[in-house]
Design a protein around this motif. Structure first.
Motif, PDB file in Angstrom:
ATOM      1  N   ARG A 192     -10.012   7.415 -18.204  1.00 62.46           N
ATOM      2  CA  ARG A 192      -9.062   7.934 -17.470  1.00 62.46           C
ATOM      3  C   ARG A 192      -8.540   7.352 -16.202  1.00 62.46           C
ATOM      4  NH1 ARG A 192     -10.367  14.090 -16.082  1.00 62.46           N
ATOM      5  NH2 ARG A 192     -12.645  13.286 -16.497  1.00 62.46           N
ATOM      6  N   ARG A 195     -10.162  -4.174  -8.895  1.00 65.74           N
ATOM      7  CA  ARG A 195      -9.404  -3.391  -8.273  1.00 65.74           C
ATOM      8  C   ARG A 195      -7.878  -3.763  -8.473  1.00 65.74           C
ATOM      9  NH1 ARG A 195      -9.940   1.154  -5.255  1.00 65.74           N
ATOM     10  NH2 ARG A 195     -12.188   0.837  -4.812  1.00 65.74           N
ATOM     11  N   ARG A 234       0.167  11.031  -4.051  1.00 68.39           N
ATOM     12  CA  ARG A 234       0.559  10.694  -2.520  1.00 68.39           C
ATOM     13  C   ARG A 234       0.545   9.275  -2.371  1.00 68.39           C
ATOM     14  NH1 ARG A 234      -4.318  13.483   0.041  1.00 68.39           N
ATOM     15  NH2 ARG A 234      -5.335  12.406  -1.421  1.00 68.39           N
ATOM     16  N   PHE A 235      -0.246   8.492  -3.083  1.00 67.99           N
ATOM     17  CA  PHE A 235      -0.164   7.145  -2.967  1.00 67.99           C
ATOM     18  C   PHE A 235       0.516   6.296  -3.890  1.00 67.99           C
ATOM     19  CE2 PHE A 235      -4.139   8.601  -0.825  1.00 67.99           C
ATOM     20  CZ  PHE A 235      -3.820   8.709   0.535  1.00 67.99           C
ATOM     21  N   LYS A 237      -1.045   5.666  -6.844  1.00 70.26           N
ATOM     22  CA  LYS A 237      -2.097   4.706  -6.928  1.00 70.26           C
ATOM     23  C   LYS A 237      -3.295   5.211  -7.835  1.00 70.26           C
ATOM     24  CE  LYS A 237      -4.880   1.480  -4.248  1.00 70.26           C
ATOM     25  NZ  LYS A 237      -5.098   0.579  -3.021  1.00 70.26           N
ATOM     26  N   VAL A 238      -3.785   4.297  -8.713  1.00 72.75           N
ATOM     27  CA  VAL A 238      -5.134   4.918  -9.380  1.00 72.75           C
ATOM     28  C   VAL A 238      -6.020   4.399  -8.453  1.00 72.75           C
ATOM     29  CG1 VAL A 238      -6.491   4.037 -11.440  1.00 72.75           C
ATOM     30  CG2 VAL A 238      -4.239   3.920 -11.466  1.00 72.75           C
ATOM     31  N   MET A 239      -7.089   5.610  -8.133  1.00 78.58           N
ATOM     32  CA  MET A 239      -8.157   5.611  -7.283  1.00 78.58           C
ATOM     33  C   MET A 239      -9.397   5.097  -7.807  1.00 78.58           C
ATOM     34  SD  MET A 239      -6.471   6.329  -4.602  1.00 78.58           S
ATOM     35  CE  MET A 239      -8.000   5.766  -3.585  1.00 78.58           C
ATOM     36  N   ASN A 240      -9.441   5.313  -9.028  1.00 81.14           N
ATOM     37  CA  ASN A 240     -11.033   4.865  -9.594  1.00 81.14           C
ATOM     38  C   ASN A 240     -10.753   3.670 -10.274  1.00 81.14           C
ATOM     39  OD1 ASN A 240      -9.188   6.022 -11.712  1.00 81.14           O
ATOM     40  ND2 ASN A 240     -10.822   6.537 -12.837  1.00 81.14           N
ATOM     41  N   GLU A 245      -7.585   7.849 -12.630  1.00 79.24           N
ATOM     42  CA  GLU A 245      -7.541   9.147 -11.543  1.00 79.24           C
ATOM     43  C   GLU A 245      -6.199   8.582 -10.714  1.00 79.24           C
ATOM     44  OE1 GLU A 245     -11.273  10.571 -10.349  1.00 79.24           O
ATOM     45  OE2 GLU A 245     -12.238   9.967 -11.849  1.00 79.24           O
ATOM     46  N   TRP A 246      -5.104   9.210 -10.764  1.00 81.47           N
ATOM     47  CA  TRP A 246      -3.963   8.942 -10.035  1.00 81.47           C
ATOM     48  C   TRP A 246      -3.699   9.855  -9.256  1.00 81.47           C
ATOM     49  CZ3 TRP A 246      -0.318   5.294 -10.193  1.00 81.47           C
ATOM     50  CH2 TRP A 246       1.183   5.376  -9.816  1.00 81.47           C
ATOM     51  N   ASP A 247      -3.440   9.348  -7.903  1.00 82.91           N
ATOM     52  CA  ASP A 247      -3.176  10.032  -6.738  1.00 82.91           C
ATOM     53  C   ASP A 247      -1.667   9.959  -6.413  1.00 82.91           C
ATOM     54  OD1 ASP A 247      -2.783  11.043  -4.320  1.00 82.91           O
ATOM     55  OD2 ASP A 247      -4.774  10.647  -3.710  1.00 82.91           O
ATOM     56  N   THR A 302       0.714  -1.413  -0.078  1.00 86.92           N
ATOM     57  CA  THR A 302       0.057   0.102  -0.100  1.00 86.92           C
ATOM     58  C   THR A 302       1.061   1.105   0.012  1.00 86.92           C
ATOM     59  OG1 THR A 302      -0.165  -0.196   2.337  1.00 86.92           O
ATOM     60  CG2 THR A 302      -1.892  -1.114   1.170  1.00 86.92           C
ATOM     61  N   ASN A 311     -12.245   0.873 -10.451  1.00 90.83           N
ATOM     62  CA  ASN A 311     -13.339  -0.142 -10.716  1.00 90.83           C
ATOM     63  C   ASN A 311     -14.348   0.506 -11.890  1.00 90.83           C
ATOM     64  OD1 ASN A 311     -15.698   1.535  -9.733  1.00 90.83           O
ATOM     65  ND2 ASN A 311     -14.538   1.833  -7.935  1.00 90.83           N
TER      66      ASN A 311
END
Lengths: 328, 741
Positions: B656, B273, B662-663, B665-668, B658-660, B42, B670
């Protein structure tokens, strides 16, 4: 997914007892299954409400419509009385999810649908709503889906359902049965709570409460109404923004009664009182509608990802008003 | 018999698919099957400080928990010549081999249990403590560096060009310059990636989702230091892949290790995911173009920089410069390709890898140039028509792009387009017409097939190929049926098993051009074999005849002079007391690659309706005309093309990650938030195939049609949005915030 037991319940009292013992309710399951699979919720027991017999739509003696909490979305969307008298409701329902989802999902469950905030749904990230005190990742994160209205420093998650937005415009109420058996009516407008510093508490429901029905009052039957939903694709997508309008014109064509609500932009179905005030007592024309709609985003707090929702909200409200006013 | 090639034969595997009889990788129900679930890191970079596995091990049904602390150390032998589907330099992820975390989503443990639910639950009980290190999670185009030598050698060159760009650009009276951004995209096939690993002694069988069983076997053999002969890979059906199943991903290795540990067959299926982390994706790209033209619209200088993201542990690169190198005639060209290292899982090919990106920038810039010139966008393309592949200095093996332009423009009604933006309206909506060119280079690779003619009149054709959706089962059946002179329902094509003759990768639009010719060769070989048997026989209609006196036709053998009856294959087998006769054939590219450049072409015309108040775009009409060489099956070919159009529509308007940062990581991650088109988005779509038969490229005359179908769609839509609104949206997808912004 944590192992859980499954307990079908036969009546509301049984449901209340299971809930007080820690069970989560399941009805249509369209959201619950996602929450379980993603480990967002870890109930020890699922109490199945489908045996409660709360489905169906009927007319009350005073002309109000009563919608059973377990009525499926599609059944409501197709209901002739509702279609005829409350188009905003059936338009909102028809614009919800997909036919498959609508055939499973229930009206009561739709009121309680959890947010689609990306961080609420990903358990590897902090989220105050999912894990109080862990922080809100959306404030500085990917927040194009998040709220510009009704948020707090702890949460800007959108309540994502379409139907409650229409219900606010229709001045509808929710019938709750308390754990002790007492029933009470709550206006849909005050059913959901602002997140404040307790975003994990989303509604005024108390432990053991069961939603029995929704009532659309008789005076709303005299209104014209309409729903406009803006989304990223033509179907099966959450509202980026939506607007529900209901109104009655007087004999002179002036707005005698009006309720306007917005979805997709706020932490709860959002009533736009100022927009209503701008139009009450006036004839609707393009300029007045446009100027009134500007007030829709009053008080908005925009972030880089969701700043577009302020103009979008104004435009969506404008579109809904133009269409219902025959001005589009 | 009527020709079978060119007929719209319905999918031969269709009934099996719609009735649930087609067995996909996850569905092989082996006795004693156990289930694995992964625990993913994570943090974007750092190392595992500690793992508390006690709760997981104590959970009901758990058979094993494996982490880097107790996983076997695997040899990860190098493959002498890295397959093109792999990253060409760096090291693939060595899964559970050390405590390092290279990206958010790297597997740090795997749990095996009696049921899927038990495995998933126990995986959630594994507690991992991390030490985080600084990570690179923001795409900064300025950090771009050239691809390594390994990639350059494999054709992903850092630079290419010709002539004097600077000089020509200075002189060019008309210039445009623009920057385009395309976000990270994910394949999102319906079928998730899944592997069942089954050890029997020292022999391993993998039921896997893969586009290339032969390479899957090779990769796992090298990871585990095994002989390839001990591994069998079975993959008869693939529920869509779009490139994500070309290479062998770390979860396959995990499944194999887990099965070894618990001494039972193990199934490891990725969740939706996890698909955003455990397999690849189309990398984020930014590109910068400068176009210089004379006043007649002839390109005199072309400069194109493409910058893409790449992982840090291995280097996946694409041929993004390829379209710019030869789509238009231009004497002065400079194209550069750069990579920005980020702490992410590695990208990988996704339909028309690199090319769809390069075409996007080039075709949007061409539209801007047309506007600058005040010229019709189609006319601009025609003025710059490349009569040859200028970069390679070779003629095209065939090119019917002019016919594509004409056919599609006519069908679309391009002539009705008013040149000025914002000049077309309908029912309160702004209407826009846009177009773009599509191209994808055509390649071939060596492959082989076998054909068995049986006593019951059937032909069984076999090759270790794959059918991820285009209709390989059907089109290969047609090729064999026509070559053998048998009806389609007398031919059965089998694929997806390493026990079958070697097939090249099912990707890059090469399957028919490569394997189709091997099927023809195998059919000819079995006919020759049967002819020899019949001639060598003591008796029978062809006994003792000369070699050239007997020919195969109409599903049997006959005399070359036409006298006497045609004897069906099955009857000949009976006459000679043979149950069956079988032969193999193969085909490989030849001298044509030195004489010609080959590519499939297309022209896409779209209409958009823009609701300016709400910022929404809908696409009521999309018409493409394609030169893909000969079309084996117009029905499945049409499906491919409208599938590509739908994919391009998603690319333009919806998709698209949605890449964060800070993490990392791809947040969307699903399908409720990562949107792909639904039926309601798809209105009128038409695919037209212009006549062509490219025998210069290969004997079957086919080119390739999977990749070209997605190329050009997104720029055509973006160009139409400009025509509707007067706004150039240079960052995809074109969503309400961009149109309202």
């Amino acid at each position: 997914m944590q192992p859980f037991t499954y307990a079908p319940v036969a009546d509301a009292a049984g449901a209340a007892a299971r809930a007080l013992a820690g069970a989560q309710f399941i009805a249509g399951g369209t959201d619950m299954l996602q929450l379980l699979q993603e480990n967002v919720l870890q109930p020890g027991e699922l109490a199945d409400l489908n045996g409660l017999g709360l489905a169906g739509i009927g007319e009350e003696p005073d002309g109000a419509l009563r919608l059973g909490a377990l009525t499926r979305l599609q059944e409501a969307a197709d209901h002739p009385l509702l279609r005829e008298r409350c188009p905003v409701a059936t338009e909102a329902l028809a614009a919800t999810a997909s036919p498959m989802v609508r055939h499973m999902a229930t009206l009561g469950g739709n009121l309680l649908q959890r947010t689609r905030c990306l961080y609420f749904r990903d358990v590897s990230t902090p989220c105050n709503k999912r894990q109080p005190g862990s922080g809100c990742s959306a404030l500085e994160g990917e927040n194009r889906h998040n709220a510009i209205l009704g948020g707090s420093e702890h949460c800007i998650a959108v309540q994502p359902s379409d139907f409650p937005v229409a219900l606010v415009a229709l001045d509808a109420e929710v019938l709750l049965r308390g754990a002790e058996g007492a029933e009470r009516w709550v206006p849909v407008e005050s059913f959901h709570r602002l997140p404040g510093d307790t975003p994990e508490i989303e509604t005024v429901m108390r432990p053991g409460d069961v939603i029995l029905a929704i009532r659309i009052p008789s005076h709303a039957m005299r209104w014209r109404s309409h729903y406009v939903k803006v989304r990223d694709r033509a179907s099966f997508a959450w509202a980026l923004c939506s607007a529900a309008v209901a109104l009655r014109l007087d004999g002179e064509g002036r707005v005698a009664e009006m309720r306007v609500a917005a979805g997709g932009v706020a932490t709860k179905p959002w009533r736009l009182v100022r927009v209503e005030q701008e139009l009450l007592g006036h004839r609707m024309d393009r300029d007045r509608v446009r100027l009134a709609a500007v007030w829709a985003s009053e008080g908005a707090v925009a972030r880089p990802g969701n700043a577009y929702k302020a103009p979008l909200l104004q435009h969506t409200v404008e579109r809904a008003l133009l269409e219902i006013g025959g001005l589009a | 018999m009527n020709a079978i090639i060119g007929q719209p034969v319905s999918r031969v595997d269709g009934p099996a698919k719609v009735t649930g009889h087609a067995t996909y990788a996850a569905e092989f129900d082996l006795p004693g099957l156990a289930y694995a679930a992964m625990v993913l890191a994570t943090i974007p970079r750092g190392h595992v400080r500690s793992i508390d596995r006690a709760a997981a091990e104590a959970a009901p049904g758990v058979l094993a928990v494996m982490t880097h602390e107790d996983a076997p150390r695997l040899p990860y032998k190098q493959i002498a010549q890295r397959p093109q589907v792999d990253a060409q330099s760096g090291e693939q992820l060595h899964v559970l081999q050390d405590d390092q975390v290279r990206f958010n989503g790297e597997p740090v443990a795997v749990v095996v249990a009696e049921t899927l639910e038990q495995a998933v639950h126990a995986a959630e009980l594994v507690r991992v403590e991390y030490a985080r290190s600084p990570a690179v999670t923001i795409f900064d185009a300025k950090q771009g560096r050239p691809p390594s030598e390994g990639n350059a050698k494999a054709g992903r060159v850092p630079e290419l060009g010709r002539g004097d760009v600077e000089g020509a650009m200075r002189e060019a009276p008309v210039q445009v310059e623009a920057r385009y951004v395309h976000p990270r995209e994910h394949h999102n096939a319906i079928e998730p990636h899944v592997t069942i690993a089954h050890w029997e002694g020292e022999n391993l069988t993998l039921y896997d989702k893969t586009q290339w069983v032969d390479n899957d076997r090779k990769e796992i053999a090298h990871v585990f230091g095994m002989e390839e002969e001990r591994i069998r890979v079975v993959s008869p059906f693939v529920g869509g892949a779009f490139g994500s199943a070309l290479r062998t991903w770390p979860h396959v290795t995990l499944a194999v290790m887990a099965a070894k540990r618990v001494r039972r067959p193990v199934r490891l299926e990725l969740t939706r995911r996890q698909l955003y982390m455990a397999v690849g994706f189309r990398p984020h790209s930014e590109q910068h173009l400068r176009l210089g033209a004379d006043k007649e619209g002839r390109l005199v200088a072309l400069e194109h920089d493409v910058i893409q993201q790449v992982g840090r542990y291995e280097e996946y690169a694409e041929t993004a410069l390829s379209p710019t190198s030869h789509l238009y005639q231009c004497d002065n060209l400079r194209a550069r390709y750069r990579l920005v290292e980020m702490d992410t899982n590695s990208p990988c090919p996704m339909r028309a890898p690199g090319v769809v990106t390069g075409v996007l920038g080039l075709e949007m810039a061409m539209d801007e140039l047309a506007a600058e010139l005040g010229m019709d966008p189609l006319e601009l393309r025609l003025r710059n028509y490349a009569e040859q592949d200028q970069q390679k200095g070779l003629p095209w093996s065939s090119k019917e792009l002019r016919a594509c332009y004409e056919t599609a423009a006519e069908r679309f009604g391009w002539a009705r387009r008013k040149p000025e933006p914002r000049s077309m309206r309908e029912g309160g909506m702004l209407i826009g017409y846009g177009m773009a060119t599509a191209i994808y280079h055509s390649d071939r690779s060596g492959g082989s097939a076998s054909v068995a003619l049986t006593g019951n009149g059937m032909a069984v054709v076999r090759s270790a190929s794959s059918d991820m959706g285009p209709g390989t089962y059907t089109s290969m059946t047609q090729v064999a049926a026509e070559t053998l002179g048998l009806p389609v329902d007398h031919v059965r094509f089998e694929l997806g098993d390493t026990n079958l003759p070697y097939a090249p990768v099912h990707g890059g639009s090469i399957t028919m051009a490569s394997l189709g010719n091997a099927v023809v060769a195998a059919c000819r070989a079995v006919q020759t074999k049967l002819t020899s048997l019949a001639r060598a026989a003591q008796q029978g209609p062809f006994a003792g005849l000369a070699e050239d006196a007997v020919v195969a036709r109409e599903g049997g053998l006959g005399r070359a002079d036409g006298s006497g009856p045609v004897v069906p294959y099955a009857e000949l087998l009976r006459q000679h007391n043979l149950g069956w006769v079988e032969a193999e054939g193969s085909a490989q590219p030849g001298e044509e690659t030195k004489k010609y450049s080959s590519a499939a072409f297309g022209a896409i015309f779209v209409e958009v309706r823009v609701d300016e108040l709400l910022g929404t775009v809908r696409v009521p009409r999309m018409i493409g005309a394609y030169d893909v060489g000969r079309v084996i099956n117009p029905k499945t070919a049409r499906s491919q093309c409208i599938g590509g159009m739908v994919g391009g529509l998603g690319m333009a308007l919806e998709e698209r990650a949605e890449w964060d940062a800070r993490f990392g990581k791809v947040m969307n991650a699903n399908l409720a938030e990562y949107l792909v088109p639904v039926n309601a988005d798809v209105a009128e779509m038409e695919a037209i195939f212009v006549p062509n038969d490219d025998r210069n490229f290969n004997p079957l005359g086919v080119k390739g049609l999977a990749e070209v179908a997605i190329c050009g769609v997104a720029p055509a839509i973006a160009n139409a949005v400009w025509h509707a609104t007067g706004r150039r949206i240079r960052e995809l997808p074109i969503t309400p915030e961009r149109l309202l912004g």
